[in-house]
Design an enzyme around this catalytic site. Structure first.
Site, PDB file in Angstrom:
ATOM      1  N   HIS A 141      27.348  42.371  32.217  1.00  0.00           N
ATOM      2  CA  HIS A 141      27.795  42.936  30.930  1.00  0.00           C
ATOM      3  C   HIS A 141      29.046  43.801  31.061  1.00  0.00           C
ATOM      4  CE1 HIS A 141      24.230  41.470  28.985  1.00  0.00           C
ATOM      5  NE2 HIS A 141      23.412  42.269  29.637  1.00  0.00           N
ATOM      6  N   HIS A 180      20.053  37.788  28.717  1.00  0.00           N
ATOM      7  CA  HIS A 180      21.053  38.378  27.819  1.00  0.00           C
ATOM      8  C   HIS A 180      22.382  37.673  28.026  1.00  0.00           C
ATOM      9  CE1 HIS A 180      17.985  41.512  28.784  1.00  0.00           C
ATOM     10  NE2 HIS A 180      17.925  41.505  27.467  1.00  0.00           N
ATOM     11  N   ASP A 261      15.027  38.125  33.509  1.00  0.00           N
ATOM     12  CA  ASP A 261      14.442  38.792  32.342  1.00  0.00           C
ATOM     13  C   ASP A 261      14.030  37.812  31.257  1.00  0.00           C
ATOM     14  OD1 ASP A 261      17.166  38.374  32.147  1.00  0.00           O
ATOM     15  OD2 ASP A 261      17.660  40.477  31.833  1.00  0.00           O
TER      16      ASP A 261
HETATM   17 ZN   LIG Z   1      19.539  40.779  31.244  1.00  0.00          ZN
END
Ligand SMILES: [Zn+2]
Ligand SMILES: [Zn+2]
Ligand SMILES: [Zn+2]
Ligand SMILES: [Zn+2]
Lengths: 365, 365, 365, 365
Positions: A141, A180, A261
């Site tokens: 990220h 994500h 995740d």
């Molecule tokens: Zn993640």
């Protein structure tokens, strides 16, 4: 088959404090001190499982070293690195209020990025066939000018840029299976047709308005899957989108942002992938690398927040890399592999079809 | 508006040991010692938040007392109670290998069941308008002859049976919003047309083959929702299935199995309900009780395993019970309420429609 | 006999972060993140034991409220209060680098000081016979211009000054049995012949060069005991120094800085006092208050860092206050009461004799 | 200088459960579930510090392997081994109610004993100059027929007996600096004039009535020091009792039971030794081995329960073994080295004198 393995105990020393999960503890907001979701446990326990089962004995230990300024500046701005440097003595937050670090935090982030650089370099130089870098903090990220989503430095982006520079690797594909969106890696190569960034993730979790299938670039593909997707949907996504994209792109090197995740009990997403699902995903990616680029593939650990189950998911992936033929049994298989709707669902297929339609935009190698 | 609140610090002393989440720690199976998912944190932190925000000052404290043998035997067999009793000095497992307890565990389970009995009795006697029993261990999976799924005694079933006997309450509706199927409560009243058991849960999580919409009984309704369901789907389920069923059944008392494991970061399910979603669900149920049975409604805490977020979900529900008009803000709202697919999805609606079709089978009151 | 009891769950929310015991975590100094010695556990577990044994039912709950600026300024400087206030949103350190607090930390410190004020006031007003304030953070090291030794505000000094002002209490004796020197309280009343500060502590632990028997003032007495002192030495110290000093001073009110870090397994000192030792000390002090000032005595919790044993020590003291005749058994008695050298040793007696010699300097009441 | 280092991550998996420090959790006794004092943290953190400072790079890793039945039976009875074996699937207690273990616990205990065997063997064979075995569970309290005091197998006794058998090592001195009496090792060689067992410990802590200076045997010496002894007393004890005894005995091999629970913040004893004290003790012992037996010395980790400070104590010892000339600074030195009464006290000297008087009983080599 020789598989590199980069881990350093200091990764567990990265200090995310007494955050209440995602937010700084604050009694006035009702936030009782606790742990940050991103704490050392899940990653440390991956390493300990790798040792406990003896898998480590089949791996080639690669010693992490800190990423240099030059390496970091391939992806991040000098201003951001200066900011991190000036907070290194006190600790602070890397930018978005959700990426805390303690004193010496930049040192550990350098060691994480450098661990990925070392692992990828070992693959590129042929010292190992493939590699797993079990690093912390995560990186996918982090943006050019700021940390984000628990990430300080863009570990994989730095490693990709570094080996391109140092070893002249031309075409690199980054497959991001963290649940994500791999927004940082995508942004780092947003104008680069030689680096394919391919992210399979849960639709709009983090960053909140990011990772849409409609995002475009010279070499990018996003596949947002609906919450509740299990092994069936994930494997279909890999088979129908990821592998065809790789075959079209024909990379010289495959990097995998190995977030776990999407696992069936992770707090930070709503997917249902199990260790057997991760094993099969890894097998497909490793086979694709074998077919396309002489097997040159390196995985770098990203998210994954359940301290109990992430170890079995990551262990399964490392077994695949190492060519283990008698896998260590996942003791949770009876619990998680047979939950309802593990198989592909029609609304999941619809999301896959939408991404499939964009395959022609992937630049051919 | 007066709201009873039953909590006892001993609930936090129920000892689920160093389980690796769901399974006993065992190095030979790769299971490093850790916590059980069902540990004290999430519940203790609910209580502490209720105190920290001052909400506790608007509640009437109800003192739990141990459930008696007579009360327990309304739901469980003598053989099972004897078994628990004989393990009470050493600790053990209540039956399925996933329901561990320490020395004195039965004593605490009695206090949990008795806490629900006390809370429900206070409502039935009109000493409070409604009530929340924040108990532990949970109860809704416990069967007549065995513990199951972290549950030792069927807290709500015992309370329902007890107040029927002691106070002649005739028609009782149990609405189970725990994300897992309320199989124990359902089984306790499987032949009883005067007790409606209504469970909204994630499709086939736990027990693994249970909670199907096709299950039948004189007064039972199951609504299995697909993994990934958020506030939109849950509220639609309550509006289109739960409320109509209650209106049809016309209970004298509503009991709610208040599990919060459908929350957006719970490890043990894959749903996305937020504090605002739970708030609205509670409001709909409280209003229905107001409309149907003089507001007589009591909530008993069941599952919910994220220690950070469960407190805000439960706090929102207790605020609704207490008629709080200026709710304490959920600091995670910005993170969780706006994730992708929080709104009702077509495949979720399909599950609701299937349950809706069974409404005519609910016995009319 | 009625005994006040002031506790608030927010005391457990005071956030001392991921300190490595005493020092900020820092990988460059080898300091892996961990807990601060002064974390919530020991105090929260005292409260839970008080509830679990039923002792709480014999106590009168006193609701803490925040100490006001005016109260705080009786002891601390405006500059220091301003400094804490300006750090309240972010957290910080109260002054010595070893007194960390999180966001809202001043609010909790106010609640601790205010809890002691409320407890002492209840005693002074005769609403209860005596009282125990189970507060956190502790207070006895805090100085006029700075926090110190985990302490933000001088809880007991503030309470003493407050009730003197509000209720005209003239002569106050503060007996500090915390294992560290009560330097803050001593400093607050260094020029005040009407407040006797009497500290029994381990010789030169904290503050490192403080608490010498040679320190002088209009009404102060220090008794530094050698490391390794147990029940025998402590009781002799109380009988031969503390009680005679009190009898000489003839206070109108006795306050006790009730640290339990002289316990037999405390990490932060090297003493060997057990629950039965604390029980006997409390009995002697309570009896002295009965003899000297109508029984007006209030205890405020200070240090004590073993989460397992501190509860039994504090519980014993509260039982004495409440006049419990059948004490709850200390399950560790067999382990700790019979260790070698629990009885008075000659070198301990020498320290007592040295303090005894100073009794004539205690101002007579 | 080459120094062997035996550590295995599985040592951290030895499961001592949710004991309340020393006793099984039990709400009826007021024992809220917590950790056992002997949990993984202190040892795991030693290893992580050894890695974090880079010390590990100067060590030769020795791979632990399980001790065989034959090796174990050199010290323990077949009946006891059978008992442990039959509990290995379920976990249990090794005998005294204070030595719990989980499923697979015997496997880990074998790996601990075997780790010491491997380390000692490497020294005896000259593959390394000296060695440190960082093992868990500890061993020095274990008796022939029962576990005791957190110990399952007598690690050092087994290693001593094993290398005597396998390599014909004749005279072995075991110096036990753990703060508790090394009763198990003493008992194992109670009739053996060729094995000197020399224990320096706190007077009557554990076992409660054991380790008296008056205990006699063909080659045993106990030096019980008073509680509160610091660096001064310990170094005097080593210089005046341990070293003369070694010089008299003239061992072929020195083994050290390296407990660090005499450290200045340990919960399980009341001593004040700091990292610099341990460093000096180690230097004296290493030098003695150099003088007496070609430097053949191996340390096996025993107790030490403060997770924050034990790592610095053990690290200092390992540095001495490895001949590190620029030691890593102990960040707690300012806190602990200057506490009151760190220097030798007269009552401590008296204890030393009593043991000194027995030196003539040590058999001459
Ligand atoms: Zn993640
Ligand atoms: Zn549930
Ligand atoms: Zn203290
Ligand atoms: Zn020991």
């Amino acid at each position: 088959m020789s598989t590199g393995y980069a881990y350093h105990e200091l990764y567990g020393w990265h200090d995310t404090g007494t955050h209440a999960g995602l937010l700084p503890a604050d009694p006035r907001r009702g936030l009782q001190p606790h742990r940050h979701f991103e704490n050392a446990e899940a990653k440390r326990r991956v390493h300990e499982l790798v040792v406990a089962t003896g898998l480590v004995d089949r791996l080639v230990r690669i010693a992490p070293r800190p990423a240099t300024d030059d390496e970091i500046l391939l992806v991040h701005s000098r201003a951001y690195l200066d900011r991190l440097t000036s907070s290194n003595d006190t600790g602070g937050d890397a930018g978005d209020g959700g990426s805390p670090f303690g004193p010496g935090g930049l040192d550990i982030a350098r060691l994480a990025a450098g661990g990925v650089v070392q692992a990828v370099t070992a693959v590129v130089e042929g010292r190992v066939d493939n590699a797993y870098a079990l690093v912390r903090p995560p990186g996918h990220h982090a943006l050019r000018d700021t940390g984000m989503g628990f990430c300080l430095l863009g570990n994989i982006a730095i490693a990709a840029a570094a080996v391109r520079l140092s070893h002249g690797v031309e075409r690199i594909a980054v497959v991001d299976i963290d649940v994500h969106h791999g927004n940082g890696t995508q942004a780092a190569f947003a104008d680069d047709p030689a680096t394919l960034t391919l992210s399979v993730h849960q639709d709009r979790v983090f960053p909140p308005d990011s990772g849409h299938v409609t995002e475009r670039g010279p070499a990018l593909l996003n596949l947002p899957l609906p919450p509740g997707t299990g092994n069936g949907g994930y494997l279909e996504a890999v088979r129908r989108v990821v592998l065809p994209a790789l075959r079209r792109f024909r990379p010289d090197l495959v990097l995998v942002a190995a977030g776990f995740d999407a696992n069936a009990v992770d707090p930070l997403a709503r997917m249902m992938v199990t260790a057997s699902g991760y094993r099969e995903i890894a097998r497909l990616l490793v086979d694709a690398a074998g077919e396309l680029c002489g097997g040159r593939i390196a995985f770098a650990h990203e998210g994954g927040y359940d301290p109990v189950y992430v170890p079995f998911c990551a262990h399964a992936v490392i077994e695949v890399l190492a060519g283990v033929t008698e896998p260590f049994p996942d003791p949770f298989e009876a619990n998680f592999d047979h939950q309802g709707q593990q198989e592909l669902q029609p609304h999941q297929e619809a999301a896959i079809v939408a991404a499939e339609a964009l395959l022609p935009e992937v630049p051919m190698g």
